[in-house]
Design an enzyme around this catalytic site. Sequence first.
Site, PDB file in Angstrom:
ATOM      1  N   HIS A  62       0.872  -1.192   0.000  1.00 42.15           N
ATOM      2  CA  HIS A  62       0.000   0.000   0.000  1.00 42.15           C
ATOM      3  C   HIS A  62       0.905   1.237   0.000  1.00 42.15           C
ATOM      4  O   HIS A  62       1.316   1.718   1.055  1.00 42.15           O
ATOM      5  CB  HIS A  62      -0.906  -0.020   1.233  1.00 42.15           C
ATOM      6  CG  HIS A  62      -1.863   1.128   1.337  1.00 42.15           C
ATOM      7  ND1 HIS A  62      -3.233   0.964   1.381  1.00 42.15           N
ATOM      8  CD2 HIS A  62      -1.659   2.463   1.393  1.00 42.15           C
ATOM      9  CE1 HIS A  62      -3.820   2.154   1.471  1.00 42.15           C
ATOM     10  NE2 HIS A  62      -2.873   3.080   1.489  1.00 42.15           N
ATOM     11  N   GLU A  71      -5.525  16.848   1.010  1.00 43.67           N
ATOM     12  CA  GLU A  71      -6.725  17.102   1.819  1.00 43.67           C
ATOM     13  C   GLU A  71      -6.746  18.495   2.449  1.00 43.67           C
ATOM     14  O   GLU A  71      -7.748  18.902   3.012  1.00 43.67           O
ATOM     15  CB  GLU A  71      -6.861  16.029   2.906  1.00 43.67           C
ATOM     16  CG  GLU A  71      -7.289  14.692   2.346  1.00 43.67           C
ATOM     17  CD  GLU A  71      -6.470  13.535   2.871  1.00 43.67           C
ATOM     18  OE1 GLU A  71      -5.262  13.710   3.095  1.00 43.67           O
ATOM     19  OE2 GLU A  71      -7.044  12.444   3.036  1.00 43.67           O
ATOM     20  N   ARG A 164     -14.059  11.064   4.671  1.00 43.72           N
ATOM     21  CA  ARG A 164     -13.571  11.402   3.325  1.00 43.72           C
ATOM     22  C   ARG A 164     -14.056  10.421   2.264  1.00 43.72           C
ATOM     23  O   ARG A 164     -13.732  10.557   1.090  1.00 43.72           O
ATOM     24  CB  ARG A 164     -12.032  11.407   3.315  1.00 43.72           C
ATOM     25  CG  ARG A 164     -11.420  12.513   4.132  1.00 43.72           C
ATOM     26  CD  ARG A 164      -9.968  12.217   4.438  1.00 43.72           C
ATOM     27  NE  ARG A 164      -9.827  11.123   5.395  1.00 43.72           N
ATOM     28  CZ  ARG A 164      -8.672  10.629   5.821  1.00 43.72           C
ATOM     29  NH1 ARG A 164      -7.536  11.099   5.341  1.00 43.72           N
ATOM     30  NH2 ARG A 164      -8.633   9.663   6.705  1.00 43.72           N
ATOM     31  N   HIS A 196      -9.607   1.117   2.418  1.00 43.55           N
ATOM     32  CA  HIS A 196      -9.159   2.026   3.478  1.00 43.55           C
ATOM     33  C   HIS A 196     -10.274   2.098   4.513  1.00 43.55           C
ATOM     34  O   HIS A 196     -11.429   2.343   4.171  1.00 43.55           O
ATOM     35  CB  HIS A 196      -8.896   3.403   2.855  1.00 43.55           C
ATOM     36  CG  HIS A 196      -8.964   4.545   3.806  1.00 43.55           C
ATOM     37  ND1 HIS A 196      -7.850   5.250   4.203  1.00 43.55           N
ATOM     38  CD2 HIS A 196     -10.019   5.140   4.425  1.00 43.55           C
ATOM     39  CE1 HIS A 196      -8.215   6.217   5.028  1.00 43.55           C
ATOM     40  NE2 HIS A 196      -9.530   6.169   5.181  1.00 43.55           N
ATOM     41  N   HIS A 225      -5.266  -0.120   7.438  1.00 44.80           N
ATOM     42  CA  HIS A 225      -5.262   0.822   8.580  1.00 44.80           C
ATOM     43  C   HIS A 225      -6.025   0.217   9.773  1.00 44.80           C
ATOM     44  O   HIS A 225      -6.601   0.943  10.572  1.00 44.80           O
ATOM     45  CB  HIS A 225      -5.903   2.176   8.228  1.00 44.80           C
ATOM     46  CG  HIS A 225      -5.455   2.768   6.931  1.00 44.80           C
ATOM     47  ND1 HIS A 225      -4.165   2.701   6.486  1.00 44.80           N
ATOM     48  CD2 HIS A 225      -6.146   3.459   5.977  1.00 44.80           C
ATOM     49  CE1 HIS A 225      -4.078   3.319   5.315  1.00 44.80           C
ATOM     50  NE2 HIS A 225      -5.251   3.769   4.969  1.00 44.80           N
ATOM     51  N   ASP A 284       1.919   2.866   3.757  1.00 42.42           N
ATOM     52  CA  ASP A 284       1.105   4.024   3.371  1.00 42.42           C
ATOM     53  C   ASP A 284       2.011   5.181   2.906  1.00 42.42           C
ATOM     54  O   ASP A 284       1.633   6.348   2.963  1.00 42.42           O
ATOM     55  CB  ASP A 284       0.220   4.472   4.545  1.00 42.42           C
ATOM     56  CG  ASP A 284      -1.031   5.212   4.105  1.00 42.42           C
ATOM     57  OD1 ASP A 284      -1.276   5.318   2.892  1.00 42.42           O
ATOM     58  OD2 ASP A 284      -1.757   5.716   4.995  1.00 42.42           O
ATOM     59  N   SER A 288      -0.268  11.417   2.826  1.00 38.61           N
ATOM     60  CA  SER A 288      -0.140  12.407   3.889  1.00 38.61           C
ATOM     61  C   SER A 288      -0.676  11.786   5.159  1.00 38.61           C
ATOM     62  O   SER A 288      -1.499  10.875   5.120  1.00 38.61           O
ATOM     63  CB  SER A 288      -0.934  13.662   3.539  1.00 38.61           C
ATOM     64  OG  SER A 288      -2.298  13.337   3.468  1.00 38.61           O
TER      65      SER A 288
HETATM   66 ZN    ZN Z   1      -5.717   4.971   3.372  1.00 44.08          ZN
END
Ligand code: ZN
Length: 390
Positions: A62, A71, A164, A196, A225, A284, A288
Amino acid sequence: MFKLITKTNIFGPDGQGRKDILIAGEKIAALEEPGKINIKGIEIEVIDGSDLLAVPGFIDPHVHITGGGGEGGPATRAPEIRVEDCLSCGVTGVIGCLGTDSLTRHPSSLLAKARALEIEGLSTWIFVGAYNLPTPTITGSVRSDIALIDKVIGAGEIALSDHRSSQPTFEEFLHLVAECRLGGMLGGKAGVAHFHLGDGRRGLEYFFRMVEETEIPVTQVIPTHINRNRRLFEQGLQWVKLGGYIDLTTGPEPVDEEEISVVEALGQIKQAGLPLTQVTVSSDSNGSLPVFDKQGQLIGLTVASQKDFLRAFQKVVQDGILTLKEAAQVFSTNAARFYRLFGKGKIINGSEADILLFNRSLELQYVLSRGKMMMENSQLRAKGTFSAKE
Ligand code: ZN
């Protein structure tokens, strides 16, 4: 062309004891008792592995290879990853993905970047899509992207239980998973849907419903996550009990009590007697790391790095949480098997020559990626197209 690593202690991930490893081009051509391989008449590069531990090159499933984020506005779009960033941390294989931003980032750019990294010495694959459903594609559908484009092995990262996300319905979720399954079947690939998970209370609700209400196999999807909060992690353990796979995300040491470090998470999984073979770890990277306040306002931003991925591997072994064999499995072999990355994740005869050599303090000394020397005596040799012109 030919390399011989002598007398090295192999955890590939199975403990094979001390062996000589012969590399021919990009592949492991032989694994033999020390001294047995005797080649004359051709030039061969010899690496003394007698004080070193060999594990398969890490696979990071990932990675925002084209950069994630955005974002907090255009200035918060994270930069692209460089081949040196990966190889300096022992990562020889990555699965690239987009994230929140599918407006100014595209699956075609992701594919081009994956091809670039492959030319520069990594092994790469991608997930088509982004956070939102319906998700962007290259050829018009998730199914045809997976079936027809060599590097596409699934869809992701699709956001669920997050402020999101595009707030997909259960039917939209199922439709995406079904597209992945069919694309995978037609293309002879894993066809995995990679999700996610945010901090939302719905957590893995759709995953459990999928198992109860449909015929789709539990291994068609994977949540990532999963260690972001304790409630989600508990659900992740339930998911593993059902036969599912989970992906843990590395990062800086947690400051929030709710977050669980990868080291702690792996310890809990092992203590609970759950199979470590159903767990992958990813960085990841170049996504960000946004920090939000209680009203959902962005108040800070950093960029994820594979340095934390390497650090988690070292710490989980040094702290005695996992054996070196178990750690090699979790940081390499499991992703290779789950995503069906043929020839990857193992040091065996005929596999691709992705090999890491650590010293006894678990410091990275050598990195070979598809047989090429990328780090030698702890000095990085890998150079990307542009950094080579220093
Ligand atoms: Zn993610």
